[in-house]
Design an enzyme around this catalytic site. Structure first.
Site, PDB file in Angstrom:
ATOM      1  N   GLY A  13       0.970  -1.373   0.036  1.00 18.97           N
ATOM      2  CA  GLY A  13      -0.261  -0.058   0.309  1.00 18.97           C
ATOM      3  C   GLY A  13       0.829   1.356   0.521  1.00 18.97           C
ATOM      4  O   GLY A  13       1.924   1.253  -0.846  1.00 18.97           O
ATOM      5  N   LEU A  21       0.744   3.566  -2.206  1.00 17.39           N
ATOM      6  CA  LEU A  21       0.465   3.082  -3.493  1.00 17.39           C
ATOM      7  C   LEU A  21       1.349   4.564  -4.164  1.00 17.39           C
ATOM      8  O   LEU A  21       0.697   5.749  -3.605  1.00 17.39           O
ATOM      9  CB  LEU A  21      -1.122   3.113  -4.617  1.00 17.39           C
ATOM     10  N   HIS A  22       2.043   4.140  -4.813  1.00 19.32           N
ATOM     11  CA  HIS A  22       2.730   5.529  -5.442  1.00 19.32           C
ATOM     12  C   HIS A  22       3.062   5.050  -7.125  1.00 19.32           C
ATOM     13  O   HIS A  22       2.248   4.132  -7.504  1.00 19.32           O
ATOM     14  CB  HIS A  22       4.614   5.751  -5.498  1.00 19.32           C
ATOM     15  N   HIS A  57       4.149   1.633  -8.368  1.00 16.54           N
ATOM     16  CA  HIS A  57       2.678   0.691  -8.010  1.00 16.54           C
ATOM     17  C   HIS A  57       2.152   0.538  -8.541  1.00 16.54           C
ATOM     18  O   HIS A  57       1.782  -0.072  -9.840  1.00 16.54           O
ATOM     19  CB  HIS A  57       2.226   1.026  -6.730  1.00 16.54           C
ATOM     20  N   GLN A  80       7.285 -10.060   8.456  1.00 14.57           N
ATOM     21  CA  GLN A  80       8.671  -9.063   6.974  1.00 14.57           C
ATOM     22  C   GLN A  80       8.938  -8.206   7.507  1.00 14.57           C
ATOM     23  O   GLN A  80      10.194  -7.377   7.989  1.00 14.57           O
ATOM     24  CB  GLN A  80       8.445  -8.626   5.926  1.00 14.57           C
ATOM     25  N   GLN A 130      11.950  -3.543 -10.181  1.00 15.74           N
ATOM     26  CA  GLN A 130      13.709  -4.358  -9.692  1.00 15.74           C
ATOM     27  C   GLN A 130      14.307  -3.653  -9.151  1.00 15.74           C
ATOM     28  O   GLN A 130      14.679  -3.220  -8.752  1.00 15.74           O
ATOM     29  CB  GLN A 130      13.655  -3.814 -11.378  1.00 15.74           C
ATOM     30  N   GLN A 133      14.327  -9.121  -3.861  1.00 14.20           N
ATOM     31  CA  GLN A 133      12.710  -9.119  -3.903  1.00 14.20           C
ATOM     32  C   GLN A 133      12.608 -10.417  -5.063  1.00 14.20           C
ATOM     33  O   GLN A 133      12.253 -10.839  -4.943  1.00 14.20           O
ATOM     34  CB  GLN A 133      12.022  -8.339  -3.452  1.00 14.20           C
TER      35      GLN A 133
HETATM   36  P1  AMP Z   1       5.818  -2.530  -1.592  1.00 19.78           P
HETATM   37  O1  AMP Z   1       4.633  -2.096  -1.608  1.00 19.78           O
HETATM   38  O2  AMP Z   1       6.963  -1.333  -1.321  1.00 19.78           O
HETATM   39  O3  AMP Z   1       6.191  -3.843  -0.998  1.00 19.78           O
HETATM   40  O4  AMP Z   1       5.851  -2.675  -3.049  1.00 19.78           O
HETATM   41  C1  AMP Z   1       5.424  -3.452  -3.767  1.00 19.78           C
HETATM   42  C2  AMP Z   1       5.601  -3.564  -5.784  1.00 19.78           C
HETATM   43  O5  AMP Z   1       6.121  -2.408  -6.172  1.00 19.78           O
HETATM   44  C3  AMP Z   1       7.322  -4.177  -5.742  1.00 19.78           C
HETATM   45  O6  AMP Z   1       7.288  -5.288  -6.572  1.00 19.78           O
HETATM   46  C4  AMP Z   1       7.949  -4.117  -5.191  1.00 19.78           C
HETATM   47  O7  AMP Z   1       9.477  -3.718  -6.665  1.00 19.78           O
HETATM   48  C5  AMP Z   1       7.392  -2.008  -6.589  1.00 19.78           C
HETATM   49  N1  AMP Z   1       7.921  -1.381  -6.491  1.00 19.78           N
HETATM   50  C6  AMP Z   1       8.351  -0.681  -5.353  1.00 19.78           C
HETATM   51  N2  AMP Z   1       8.684   0.190  -5.848  1.00 19.78           N
HETATM   52  C7  AMP Z   1       8.713   0.703  -7.100  1.00 19.78           C
HETATM   53  C8  AMP Z   1       9.586   1.655  -7.610  1.00 19.78           C
HETATM   54  N3  AMP Z   1       9.605   3.556  -7.376  1.00 19.78           N
HETATM   55  N4  AMP Z   1       9.343   1.572  -9.212  1.00 19.78           N
HETATM   56  C9  AMP Z   1       8.802   0.677  -9.663  1.00 19.78           C
HETATM   57  N5  AMP Z   1       8.329  -0.804  -8.302  1.00 19.78           N
HETATM   58  C10 AMP Z   1       8.096  -0.647  -7.703  1.00 19.78           C
END
Ligand code: AMP
Length: 283
Positions: free
Chosen positions: A31, A33-34, A37, A61, A148, A153
């Site tokens: 969540g 979200l940016h 995401h 985690q 990436q 991960q």
């Molecule tokens: P998180 O909510 O941080 O667990 O991220 C969820 C998914 O979004 C994961 O697969 C992250 O690698 C991906 N993600 C997070 N930040 C970015 C970003 N700046 N660019 C692309 N994917 C992202």
């Protein structure tokens, strides 16, 4: 768009889509979200009949003392963004449902989990692999999308899916950045204005490595020293790790080849930030 909180309802919804031969695209997130995401969600929308986004701040985690309590949570806002992007289901289960009192089963991806972030966050990737496996079982995606930005991960999840014969394709999409290069992260909200400036040293480090490589400097020890020296110029930056590793095995390499990943984890004040780039061996 529907928000589902119950595991049973999620499983039933996925089963109904499957019986109608619909392809399911899945974006697991915590969540807040940016645009990073959203880039995954947009791709999922393009490539599938049905799109599920999970929003679950997975307690297992986070180690004690990490930011589980203060991790940003904006379910309403996130749901609005998902609705705009044409998402079908936001799946946001409760922690008690995901991990009832008698919970005993974990997924451990060996070797790959012990390097880089695994060293400073022991148990982290076991928890990540486990929650993603559980989510895959509930959502039954044909394609799951990862960033990436969290390179380790993504590698671990790919390995897990292949090793456990999970019927899902893992797609890894490019890191989305601010115009100034800072990789988008839900944790960037912790940074003060000044820290945001200091955090640019991660992107500058990637650029420095690329520039040195272009000049033919392929010695890994030399590159790592130059990067560390650059980061140390930022007073409040503390290096967790700077590593050049094989993209598939995450083992350190001595010479740059086409399959190298430069990965960084740097603390800016209290916030631990990640970034990485793939380094190319040939000019
Ligand atoms: P998180 O909510 O941080 O667990 O991220 C969820 C998914 O979004 C994961 O697969 C992250 O690698 C991906 N993600 C997070 N930040 C970015 C970003 N700046 N660019 C692309 N994917 C992202």
């Amino acid at each position: 768009m529907k928000i589902i909180r119950s595991l049973k309802e999620m499983a039933n919804t996925a089963a109904a889509q499957k019986s109608g031969a619909k392809s399911i695209g899945f974006v697991p997130t915590m969540g807040a979200l940016h645009q990073g995401h959203l880039s995954l969600i947009r791709r999922a929308r393009k490539e599938n009949d049905f799109v599920v986004v999970s929003i679950f701040v997975n307690p297992t985690q986070f180690a004690p003392g990490e930011d589980f309590e203060k991790y940003p949570r904006h379910l309403k806002l996130d749901a609005q963004l998902c609705r705009k992007e044409g998402v079908d289901i936001v799946f946001s289960p409760g922690a008690k449902q995901m991990y009832p009192d008698n919970y005993k089963t974990y997924v451990q991806v060996e070797d790959l989990s012990n390097h880089l972030c695994g060293l400073s966050r022991p148990g982290h990737f076991k928890a990540v692999a486990t929650v993603v496996a559980k989510l895959f079982n509930l959502v039954r995606p044909d394609i799951a999308y990862f960033g990436q930005k969290d390179a380790q991960q993504a590698i671990i999840i790919k390995r897990m899916a292949a090793d456990l014969n999970m019927p899902v394709k893992i797609k890894v999409l490019a890191t989305v950045r601010q115009r100034n290069g800072l990789a988008l992260s839900s944790r960037n909200v912790y940074l003060t204005k000044q820290e945001k400036q200091e955090a640019l040293v991660l992107f500058k480090s990637l650029n420095l490595a690329r520039a040195l490589l272009k000049k033919g400097r392929r010695n890994v020890k030399f590159l790592l020293e130059k990067i560390k020296a650059l980061i140390r110029l930022e007073k409040r930056a503390v290096i967790d790790y700077v590593a050049i590793v094989d993209r598939r095995t995450l083992q350190p390499v001595k010479k740059i080849s086409d399959n190298c990943l430069l990965a960084l984890a740097v603390r800016i004040g209290k916030t631990r930030l990640l970034d990485n780039t793939i380094l190319k061996g040939k000019r």
